[in-house]
Design a protein around this motif. Structure first.
Motif, PDB file in Angstrom:
ATOM      1  N   UNK A   8     -32.964  -0.770  11.267  1.00 37.65           N
ATOM      2  CA  UNK A   8     -33.860  -1.865  11.373  1.00 37.65           C
ATOM      3  C   UNK A   8     -34.339  -1.942  10.189  1.00 37.65           C
ATOM      4  N   UNK A   9     -33.729  -2.952   9.460  1.00 35.43           N
ATOM      5  CA  UNK A   9     -34.136  -3.711   8.153  1.00 35.43           C
ATOM      6  C   UNK A   9     -34.763  -4.895   8.401  1.00 35.43           C
ATOM      7  N   UNK A  10     -36.376  -4.044   7.562  1.00 35.77           N
ATOM      8  CA  UNK A  10     -37.374  -5.246   7.514  1.00 35.77           C
ATOM      9  C   UNK A  10     -37.402  -5.435   6.458  1.00 35.77           C
ATOM     10  N   UNK A  11     -37.097  -7.155   6.002  1.00 36.06           N
ATOM     11  CA  UNK A  11     -37.853  -8.028   5.033  1.00 36.06           C
ATOM     12  C   UNK A  11     -39.729  -8.640   5.006  1.00 36.06           C
ATOM     13  N   UNK A  12     -40.017  -8.257   3.973  1.00 32.37           N
ATOM     14  CA  UNK A  12     -41.340  -8.583   3.866  1.00 32.37           C
ATOM     15  C   UNK A  12     -41.550  -9.413   2.465  1.00 32.37           C
ATOM     16  N   UNK A  13     -41.629 -10.976   3.000  1.00 35.18           N
ATOM     17  CA  UNK A  13     -41.238 -12.132   1.966  1.00 35.18           C
ATOM     18  C   UNK A  13     -43.153 -12.393   1.531  1.00 35.18           C
ATOM     19  N   UNK A  51     -39.781  -7.486  -0.693  1.00 34.72           N
ATOM     20  CA  UNK A  51     -38.865  -6.088  -0.660  1.00 34.72           C
ATOM     21  C   UNK A  51     -38.721  -6.665   0.275  1.00 34.72           C
ATOM     22  N   UNK A  52     -38.270  -4.718   1.190  1.00 37.93           N
ATOM     23  CA  UNK A  52     -37.526  -4.537   1.880  1.00 37.93           C
ATOM     24  C   UNK A  52     -36.832  -3.367   2.814  1.00 37.93           C
ATOM     25  N   UNK A  53     -37.813  -2.597   3.684  1.00 39.48           N
ATOM     26  CA  UNK A  53     -37.020  -1.379   3.917  1.00 39.48           C
ATOM     27  C   UNK A  53     -36.459  -0.977   5.374  1.00 39.48           C
ATOM     28  N   UNK A  54     -35.926  -0.041   5.395  1.00 34.82           N
ATOM     29  CA  UNK A  54     -35.161   0.701   6.528  1.00 34.82           C
ATOM     30  C   UNK A  54     -36.138   1.300   7.861  1.00 34.82           C
ATOM     31  N   UNK A  55     -36.260   0.624   8.399  1.00 35.18           N
ATOM     32  CA  UNK A  55     -36.568   2.063   9.185  1.00 35.18           C
ATOM     33  C   UNK A  55     -35.976   2.669  10.508  1.00 35.18           C
ATOM     34  N   UNK A  56     -36.516   3.326  11.094  1.00 36.65           N
ATOM     35  CA  UNK A  56     -35.827   4.232  11.605  1.00 36.65           C
ATOM     36  C   UNK A  56     -36.420   4.110  13.439  1.00 36.65           C
ATOM     37  N   UNK A  57     -36.245   3.563  14.562  1.00 39.49           N
ATOM     38  CA  UNK A  57     -36.705   3.622  15.650  1.00 39.49           C
ATOM     39  C   UNK A  57     -35.466   3.206  16.952  1.00 39.49           C
ATOM     40  N   UNK A  63     -39.217  -1.233  17.009  1.00 35.38           N
ATOM     41  CA  UNK A  63     -39.199  -1.602  15.096  1.00 35.38           C
ATOM     42  C   UNK A  63     -40.634  -2.683  14.823  1.00 35.38           C
ATOM     43  N   UNK A  64     -40.879  -3.446  15.660  1.00 37.01           N
ATOM     44  CA  UNK A  64     -41.407  -4.636  16.049  1.00 37.01           C
ATOM     45  C   UNK A  64     -43.192  -3.776  15.858  1.00 37.01           C
ATOM     46  N   UNK A  65     -43.119  -3.081  16.705  1.00 40.78           N
ATOM     47  CA  UNK A  65     -44.773  -2.697  17.006  1.00 40.78           C
ATOM     48  C   UNK A  65     -45.030  -1.827  15.235  1.00 40.78           C
ATOM     49  N   UNK A  66     -44.120  -1.722  15.440  1.00 43.36           N
ATOM     50  CA  UNK A  66     -44.275  -0.920  13.788  1.00 43.36           C
ATOM     51  C   UNK A  66     -44.937  -1.191  13.135  1.00 43.36           C
ATOM     52  N   UNK A  67     -44.003  -2.369  12.634  1.00 39.88           N
ATOM     53  CA  UNK A  67     -43.764  -3.766  11.549  1.00 39.88           C
ATOM     54  C   UNK A  67     -45.191  -4.354  12.072  1.00 39.88           C
ATOM     55  N   UNK A  68     -45.528  -4.934  12.913  1.00 38.81           N
ATOM     56  CA  UNK A  68     -46.911  -5.108  12.992  1.00 38.81           C
ATOM     57  C   UNK A  68     -48.140  -4.660  12.872  1.00 38.81           C
ATOM     58  N   UNK A  69     -47.780  -2.382  12.663  1.00 31.59           N
ATOM     59  CA  UNK A  69     -49.123  -2.292  11.790  1.00 31.59           C
ATOM     60  C   UNK A  69     -48.963  -1.983  10.649  1.00 31.59           C
ATOM     61  N   UNK A  70     -47.965  -3.001   9.595  1.00 28.60           N
ATOM     62  CA  UNK A  70     -48.487  -2.764   8.241  1.00 28.60           C
ATOM     63  C   UNK A  70     -48.815  -3.568   7.775  1.00 28.60           C
ATOM     64  N   UNK A  71     -49.771  -2.924   7.191  1.00 23.43           N
ATOM     65  CA  UNK A  71     -51.019  -4.130   6.312  1.00 23.43           C
ATOM     66  C   UNK A  71     -50.386  -5.173   5.450  1.00 23.43           C
ATOM     67  N   UNK A  72     -48.666  -5.887   5.426  1.00 24.69           N
ATOM     68  CA  UNK A  72     -48.580  -6.223   4.553  1.00 24.69           C
ATOM     69  C   UNK A  72     -48.848  -7.845   5.874  1.00 24.69           C
ATOM     70  N   UNK A  73     -48.104  -7.174   6.570  1.00 24.78           N
ATOM     71  CA  UNK A  73     -48.429  -8.178   8.517  1.00 24.78           C
ATOM     72  C   UNK A  73     -49.441  -8.374   8.625  1.00 24.78           C
ATOM     73  N   UNK A  74     -50.373  -7.326   8.332  1.00 25.03           N
ATOM     74  CA  UNK A  74     -52.240  -7.615   9.478  1.00 25.03           C
ATOM     75  C   UNK A  74     -52.967  -8.599   8.600  1.00 25.03           C
ATOM     76  N   UNK A  82     -37.248  -8.237  11.329  1.00 24.43           N
ATOM     77  CA  UNK A  82     -37.248  -7.273  12.467  1.00 24.43           C
ATOM     78  C   UNK A  82     -35.553  -7.438  12.550  1.00 24.43           C
ATOM     79  N   UNK A  83     -34.634  -6.595  11.305  1.00 22.99           N
ATOM     80  CA  UNK A  83     -33.585  -7.286  11.745  1.00 22.99           C
ATOM     81  C   UNK A  83     -32.931  -5.390  12.526  1.00 22.99           C
ATOM     82  N   UNK A  84     -31.895  -5.667  13.709  1.00 25.60           N
ATOM     83  CA  UNK A  84     -31.462  -4.775  14.078  1.00 25.60           C
ATOM     84  C   UNK A  84     -30.519  -4.225  13.283  1.00 25.60           C
ATOM     85  N   UNK A  85     -30.175  -3.250  12.159  1.00 24.56           N
ATOM     86  CA  UNK A  85     -28.596  -3.521  11.466  1.00 24.56           C
ATOM     87  C   UNK A  85     -27.857  -2.053  11.111  1.00 24.56           C
ATOM     88  N   UNK A  86     -26.050  -2.512  11.597  1.00 29.54           N
ATOM     89  CA  UNK A  86     -25.314  -1.551  12.272  1.00 29.54           C
ATOM     90  C   UNK A  86     -24.758  -0.953  10.367  1.00 29.54           C
TER      91      UNK A  86
END
Length: 94
Positions: A8-13, A51-57, A63-74, A82-86
């Motif tokens: 999952x590609x996570x874009x953090x703007x 920035x961005x990060x690639x998450x495994x889930x 993936x969304x649940x993990x991302x929503x616990x990121x302090x940047x989001x909180x 969050x985008x599923x990325x093949x």
């Protein structure tokens, strides 16, 4: 049997309300993901916009649940999407 992991590609703007302390907490969050073997790649954009990060889930909901616990989001310091990325490696040319 373990469920297969997807990428999952996570874009953090950054938002106008970005707080530096959230960035520091985000680094600790990423370190925890590394410990759990859930982080593939991470890094900032060179223009300072985020920035961005690639998450495994196992699935998008996780993936969304993990991302929503990121302090940047909180803290509202960044908008995270969050985008599923093949992702695939390019085939070498002859």
């Amino acid at each position: 049997m373990n469920a297969p992991m997807h990428l999952y590609l996570v874009l953090a703007m950054r938002t106008p309300g970005f707080r530096p302390e959230a960035g520091e907490a985000h680094q600790a969050f990423l370190a925890d993901l590394i410990e759990q073997d859930l982080l593939e790649l991470t890094g900032p954009f060179t223009d300072g916009s985020g920035g961005a990060y690639i998450l495994r889930a196992t699935d998008l909901a996780t993936a969304v649940q993990i991302t929503h616990s990121d302090p940047l989001h909180i803290t509202g310091s960044s908008t995270l999407t969050v985008h599923e990325w093949r992702a695939r490696r390019p085939v070498p040319r002859d």
